[in-house]
Design a protein around this motif. Sequence first.
Motif, PDB file in Angstrom:
ATOM      1  N   PHE A  72      32.545  66.391  40.954  1.00  0.00           N
ATOM      2  CA  PHE A  72      33.531  65.339  40.650  1.00  0.00           C
ATOM      3  C   PHE A  72      34.388  65.741  39.451  1.00  0.00           C
ATOM      4  N   LEU A  73      33.741  66.302  38.421  1.00  0.00           N
ATOM      5  CA  LEU A  73      34.493  66.688  37.223  1.00  0.00           C
ATOM      6  C   LEU A  73      35.512  67.781  37.520  1.00  0.00           C
ATOM      7  N   LEU A  74      35.232  68.604  38.495  1.00  0.00           N
ATOM      8  CA  LEU A  74      36.175  69.655  38.889  1.00  0.00           C
ATOM      9  C   LEU A  74      37.308  69.110  39.752  1.00  0.00           C
ATOM     10  N   GLY A  75      37.180  67.860  40.160  1.00  0.00           N
ATOM     11  CA  GLY A  75      38.203  67.257  41.013  1.00  0.00           C
ATOM     12  C   GLY A  75      37.925  67.430  42.480  1.00  0.00           C
ATOM     13  N   SER A  76      36.714  67.841  42.816  1.00  0.00           N
ATOM     14  CA  SER A  76      36.347  68.073  44.224  1.00  0.00           C
ATOM     15  C   SER A  76      35.774  66.815  44.832  1.00  0.00           C
ATOM     16  N   LYS A  90      35.457  66.389  29.894  1.00  0.00           N
ATOM     17  CA  LYS A  90      35.741  67.811  29.686  1.00  0.00           C
ATOM     18  C   LYS A  90      35.870  68.136  28.207  1.00  0.00           C
ATOM     19  N   VAL A  91      36.487  67.236  27.436  1.00  0.00           N
ATOM     20  CA  VAL A  91      36.600  67.463  25.993  1.00  0.00           C
ATOM     21  C   VAL A  91      35.224  67.387  25.339  1.00  0.00           C
ATOM     22  N   ILE A  92      34.408  66.424  25.758  1.00  0.00           N
ATOM     23  CA  ILE A  92      33.041  66.339  25.216  1.00  0.00           C
ATOM     24  C   ILE A  92      32.277  67.612  25.551  1.00  0.00           C
ATOM     25  N   GLN A  93      32.394  68.080  26.784  1.00  0.00           N
ATOM     26  CA  GLN A  93      31.693  69.304  27.181  1.00  0.00           C
ATOM     27  C   GLN A  93      32.141  70.507  26.351  1.00  0.00           C
ATOM     28  N   GLN A  94      33.434  70.602  26.074  1.00  0.00           N
ATOM     29  CA  GLN A  94      33.964  71.740  25.330  1.00  0.00           C
ATOM     30  C   GLN A  94      33.632  71.675  23.846  1.00  0.00           C
ATOM     31  N   LYS A  95      33.789  70.499  23.247  1.00  0.00           N
ATOM     32  CA  LYS A  95      33.642  70.376  21.794  1.00  0.00           C
ATOM     33  C   LYS A  95      32.243  69.975  21.346  1.00  0.00           C
ATOM     34  N   HIS A  96      31.507  69.308  22.228  1.00  0.00           N
ATOM     35  CA  HIS A  96      30.199  68.762  21.858  1.00  0.00           C
ATOM     36  C   HIS A  96      29.206  68.945  23.011  1.00  0.00           C
ATOM     37  N   SER A  97      29.000  70.190  23.402  1.00  0.00           N
ATOM     38  CA  SER A  97      28.170  70.473  24.579  1.00  0.00           C
ATOM     39  C   SER A  97      26.730  69.995  24.412  1.00  0.00           C
ATOM     40  N   THR A  98      26.202  70.085  23.210  1.00  0.00           N
ATOM     41  CA  THR A  98      24.828  69.619  22.980  1.00  0.00           C
ATOM     42  C   THR A  98      24.719  68.113  23.234  1.00  0.00           C
ATOM     43  N   GLU A  99      25.697  67.360  22.734  1.00  0.00           N
ATOM     44  CA  GLU A  99      25.690  65.915  22.940  1.00  0.00           C
ATOM     45  C   GLU A  99      25.914  65.578  24.414  1.00  0.00           C
ATOM     46  N   TRP A 100      26.731  66.384  25.104  1.00  0.00           N
ATOM     47  CA  TRP A 100      26.931  66.160  26.534  1.00  0.00           C
ATOM     48  C   TRP A 100      25.606  66.288  27.276  1.00  0.00           C
ATOM     49  N   GLU A 101      24.846  67.319  26.958  1.00  0.00           N
ATOM     50  CA  GLU A 101      23.552  67.506  27.612  1.00  0.00           C
ATOM     51  C   GLU A 101      22.609  66.336  27.319  1.00  0.00           C
ATOM     52  N   LYS A 125      39.551  57.815  37.148  1.00  0.00           N
ATOM     53  CA  LYS A 125      38.855  59.079  37.405  1.00  0.00           C
ATOM     54  C   LYS A 125      39.447  60.193  36.554  1.00  0.00           C
ATOM     55  N   ALA A 126      40.771  60.233  36.482  1.00  0.00           N
ATOM     56  CA  ALA A 126      41.426  61.256  35.667  1.00  0.00           C
ATOM     57  C   ALA A 126      41.051  61.099  34.196  1.00  0.00           C
ATOM     58  N   ASN A 127      40.991  59.861  33.721  1.00  0.00           N
ATOM     59  CA  ASN A 127      40.607  59.615  32.328  1.00  0.00           C
ATOM     60  C   ASN A 127      39.162  60.020  32.059  1.00  0.00           C
ATOM     61  N   VAL A 128      38.270  59.696  32.988  1.00  0.00           N
ATOM     62  CA  VAL A 128      36.861  60.068  32.843  1.00  0.00           C
ATOM     63  C   VAL A 128      36.741  61.584  32.783  1.00  0.00           C
ATOM     64  N   ARG A 129      37.404  62.268  33.704  1.00  0.00           N
ATOM     65  CA  ARG A 129      37.357  63.735  33.714  1.00  0.00           C
ATOM     66  C   ARG A 129      37.870  64.312  32.403  1.00  0.00           C
ATOM     67  N   LYS A 130      38.962  63.772  31.920  1.00  0.00           N
ATOM     68  CA  LYS A 130      39.584  64.284  30.702  1.00  0.00           C
ATOM     69  C   LYS A 130      38.652  64.130  29.503  1.00  0.00           C
ATOM     70  N   VAL A 131      38.088  62.952  29.327  1.00  0.00           N
ATOM     71  CA  VAL A 131      37.208  62.704  28.182  1.00  0.00           C
ATOM     72  C   VAL A 131      35.946  63.557  28.285  1.00  0.00           C
ATOM     73  N   VAL A 161      43.460  57.435  26.707  1.00  0.00           N
ATOM     74  CA  VAL A 161      42.345  58.233  26.190  1.00  0.00           C
ATOM     75  C   VAL A 161      42.794  59.296  25.188  1.00  0.00           C
ATOM     76  N   GLU A 162      44.114  59.497  25.057  1.00  0.00           N
ATOM     77  CA  GLU A 162      44.608  60.530  24.141  1.00  0.00           C
ATOM     78  C   GLU A 162      44.081  60.382  22.717  1.00  0.00           C
ATOM     79  N   PRO A 163      44.083  59.170  22.142  1.00  0.00           N
ATOM     80  CA  PRO A 163      43.542  59.058  20.779  1.00  0.00           C
ATOM     81  C   PRO A 163      42.073  59.497  20.677  1.00  0.00           C
ATOM     82  N   ILE A 164      41.322  59.301  21.746  1.00  0.00           N
ATOM     83  CA  ILE A 164      39.906  59.695  21.737  1.00  0.00           C
ATOM     84  C   ILE A 164      39.772  61.205  21.818  1.00  0.00           C
TER      85      ILE A 164
END
Length: 119
Positions: free
Chosen positions: A115-119, A85-96, A77-83, A27-30
Amino acid sequence: MKSLIVLSCLLAACLAADLSKYENFDVEPIVTSDRLLKAYINCFLDKGRCTPEASDFKKALPDTIATNCGKCTEKQKANVRKVIKVIQQKHSTEWEKLVKKHDPSGKHRADFDKFLLGS
Protein backbone atom coordinates in the motif's frame (compact mmCIF):
# COMPACT_ATOMS: atom_id res chain seq x y z
CA MET A 1 -23.50 -10.54 21.24
CA LYS A 2 -25.89 -8.74 18.90
CA SER A 3 -25.52 -5.49 20.87
CA LEU A 4 -21.71 -5.82 20.70
CA ILE A 5 -21.88 -6.02 16.91
CA VAL A 6 -24.19 -3.00 16.74
CA LEU A 7 -21.91 -1.05 19.09
CA SER A 8 -18.87 -1.96 16.99
CA CYS A 9 -20.61 -0.78 13.82
CA LEU A 10 -21.61 2.49 15.46
CA LEU A 11 -18.06 3.04 16.70
CA ALA A 12 -16.66 2.38 13.24
CA ALA A 13 -19.17 4.78 11.68
CA CYS A 14 -18.31 7.48 14.22
CA LEU A 15 -14.60 7.04 13.62
CA ALA A 16 -15.07 7.23 9.85
CA ALA A 17 -17.20 10.35 10.24
CA ASP A 18 -14.61 11.96 12.50
CA LEU A 19 -11.82 11.31 10.00
CA SER A 20 -13.82 12.76 7.12
CA LYS A 21 -13.13 16.20 8.58
CA TYR A 22 -9.46 15.57 7.71
CA GLU A 23 -10.07 15.28 3.99
CA ASN A 24 -8.21 18.54 3.39
CA PHE A 25 -5.74 18.21 6.26
CA ASP A 26 -2.38 19.72 5.31
CA VAL A 27 0.41 17.27 6.22
CA GLU A 28 3.20 19.57 5.00
CA PRO A 29 3.75 21.21 8.41
CA ILE A 30 4.15 17.73 9.92
CA VAL A 31 6.56 16.34 7.35
CA THR A 32 8.67 19.50 7.17
CA SER A 33 9.04 20.04 10.93
CA ASP A 34 11.02 17.38 12.75
CA ARG A 35 9.77 18.76 16.07
CA LEU A 36 6.14 18.36 15.01
CA LEU A 37 6.78 14.97 13.43
CA LYS A 38 8.40 13.71 16.65
CA ALA A 39 5.43 15.00 18.65
CA TYR A 40 3.05 12.96 16.47
CA ILE A 41 5.28 9.89 16.73
CA ASN A 42 5.47 10.24 20.52
CA CYS A 43 1.69 10.53 20.67
CA PHE A 44 1.27 7.40 18.55
CA LEU A 45 3.70 5.50 20.81
CA ASP A 46 2.03 6.72 24.03
CA LYS A 47 5.19 8.63 24.94
CA GLY A 48 3.83 12.15 24.68
CA ARG A 49 0.79 14.36 24.64
CA CYS A 50 -1.58 14.25 21.68
CA THR A 51 -3.20 17.12 19.86
CA PRO A 52 -6.86 16.48 19.01
CA GLU A 53 -5.84 15.64 15.43
CA ALA A 54 -3.03 13.32 16.51
CA SER A 55 -5.40 11.60 18.90
CA ASP A 56 -7.90 10.98 16.07
CA PHE A 57 -5.13 9.64 13.81
CA LYS A 58 -3.82 7.43 16.61
CA LYS A 59 -7.27 5.86 17.04
CA ALA A 60 -7.42 5.17 13.30
CA LEU A 61 -3.92 3.64 13.02
CA PRO A 62 -4.81 0.01 13.79
CA ASP A 63 -7.62 -0.04 11.23
CA THR A 64 -5.52 1.86 8.70
CA ILE A 65 -2.77 -0.74 8.95
CA ALA A 66 -5.17 -3.70 8.98
CA THR A 67 -7.14 -2.53 5.93
CA ASN A 68 -4.39 -0.74 3.99
CA CYS A 69 -6.29 2.50 4.47
CA GLY A 70 -9.41 0.84 3.10
CA LYS A 71 -11.72 3.53 4.50
CA CYS A 72 -9.52 6.38 3.28
CA THR A 73 -10.23 8.63 0.33
CA GLU A 74 -7.53 8.89 -2.34
CA LYS A 75 -6.32 12.17 -0.84
CA GLN A 76 -6.15 10.64 2.65
CA LYS A 77 -4.22 7.66 1.24
CA ALA A 78 -1.72 10.04 -0.33
CA ASN A 79 -1.35 11.89 2.98
CA VAL A 80 -0.87 8.65 4.92
CA ARG A 81 1.78 7.49 2.46
CA LYS A 82 3.57 10.82 2.61
CA VAL A 83 3.72 11.00 6.41
CA ILE A 84 4.71 7.36 6.83
CA LYS A 85 7.47 7.59 4.22
CA VAL A 86 8.96 10.56 6.08
CA ILE A 87 8.73 8.67 9.39
CA GLN A 88 10.40 5.66 7.77
CA GLN A 89 13.21 7.81 6.35
CA LYS A 90 13.86 10.08 9.34
CA HIS A 91 12.77 7.90 12.26
CA SER A 92 13.05 4.27 11.17
CA THR A 93 13.44 2.97 14.72
CA GLU A 94 10.21 4.66 15.80
CA TRP A 95 8.48 3.35 12.66
CA GLU A 96 9.41 -0.20 13.63
CA LYS A 97 8.04 0.43 17.14
CA LEU A 98 4.77 1.70 15.64
CA VAL A 99 4.49 -1.36 13.43
CA LYS A 100 5.15 -3.71 16.36
CA LYS A 101 2.60 -1.88 18.49
CA HIS A 102 -0.19 -1.94 15.90
CA ASP A 103 0.66 -5.18 14.07
CA PRO A 104 2.58 -7.26 16.63
CA SER A 105 2.25 -10.50 14.67
CA GLY A 106 3.34 -8.86 11.40
CA LYS A 107 0.20 -10.22 9.76
CA HIS A 108 -0.48 -7.01 7.80
CA ARG A 109 3.11 -5.90 7.14
CA ALA A 110 3.58 -7.13 3.55
CA ASP A 111 0.22 -5.82 2.35
CA PHE A 112 0.72 -2.49 4.11
CA ASP A 113 4.20 -2.15 2.60
CA LYS A 114 2.59 -2.66 -0.85
CA PHE A 115 0.00 0.00 0.00
CA LEU A 116 2.80 2.42 0.89
CA LEU A 117 4.34 1.86 -2.53
CA GLY A 118 1.02 2.75 -4.13
CA SER A 119 0.27 -0.80 -5.24
